[in-house]
Design an enzyme around this catalytic site. Sequence first.
Site, PDB file in Angstrom:
ATOM      1  N   ARG A  68       0.839  -1.200   0.000  1.00 25.10           N
ATOM      2  CA  ARG A  68       0.000   0.000   0.000  1.00 25.10           C
ATOM      3  C   ARG A  68       0.877   1.255   0.000  1.00 25.10           C
ATOM      4  NH1 ARG A  68      -5.772   0.721   0.667  1.00 25.10           N
ATOM      5  NH2 ARG A  68      -6.044   2.971   0.584  1.00 25.10           N
ATOM      6  N   ASN A 108     -12.520  16.511  -0.097  1.00 27.92           N
ATOM      7  CA  ASN A 108     -13.409  15.399  -0.424  1.00 27.92           C
ATOM      8  C   ASN A 108     -14.822  15.789  -0.006  1.00 27.92           C
ATOM      9  OD1 ASN A 108     -14.275  12.900  -1.276  1.00 27.92           O
ATOM     10  ND2 ASN A 108     -13.465  11.761   0.470  1.00 27.92           N
ATOM     11  N   HIS A 110     -18.770  14.272   1.281  1.00 27.72           N
ATOM     12  CA  HIS A 110     -19.439  13.151   1.940  1.00 27.72           C
ATOM     13  C   HIS A 110     -20.944  13.414   1.926  1.00 27.72           C
ATOM     14  CE1 HIS A 110     -20.172   9.780   4.522  1.00 27.72           C
ATOM     15  NE2 HIS A 110     -20.772  10.539   5.409  1.00 27.72           N
ATOM     16  N   GLY A 144      -8.451  10.408   9.213  1.00 31.23           N
ATOM     17  CA  GLY A 144      -9.647   9.665   9.579  1.00 31.23           C
ATOM     18  C   GLY A 144     -10.573   9.427   8.398  1.00 31.23           C
TER      19      GLY A 144
END
Length: 205
Positions: A68, A108, A110, A144
């Site tokens: 990763r 981002n 949500h 998170g």
Amino acid sequence: MQQPTRLVVLVSGSGTNLQALLDACTDPAYGARVVAVGADRDGIEGLARAERAGVPTFVRSLSDFETRDGWDAALATVVERFEPNLVVSAGFMKLLSTDFLAKFLTLNTHPALCPAFPGMHGPRDALDHGVKVTGATLFVVDAGVDTGPIVAQVPVTVEEGDDVASLHERIKTAERAMLVEAVGRIAREGITVEGRRVRIGAGAR
């Protein structure tokens, strides 16, 4: 004249938020330009949208890397090549490392009013909880899941008879408008992030 803010947009699917940004960037007064679109998989509509708009694309698939960390480092290397002022995660379904986030201010969206209903099923969780109002949140990505400092929010009323699909569709419409407005303001006026506080304009940088 101020140079347009350089955006790198990351996608994993159909790219409707990307399309909204591409459309907005056709107006020179918007103040931003999508300089590259990246994805974690080939053959998706988001990449096709970028190619139709003449925007360079790149793919870094997690399965092509042994670790990763290796994938994340490769993603950061190619993003850096385009010298973005801002990275927008537009339906990008991979978590980004703290090393990546330290290099690039990343936004981002949500489909809920954070900090309520984080994770993969915001509209479903809102319905299950019986809330009367939900919405969409634009935030600065941190380590998170949907926990970063909030840039903008927009409310969406839960209607009688809503199911997950109908509610999510209205949230996505509101989300796109919020994203386009906020990114444009950031491009023209600047942004400052101090702890949990985010300020656009009025001395922001």
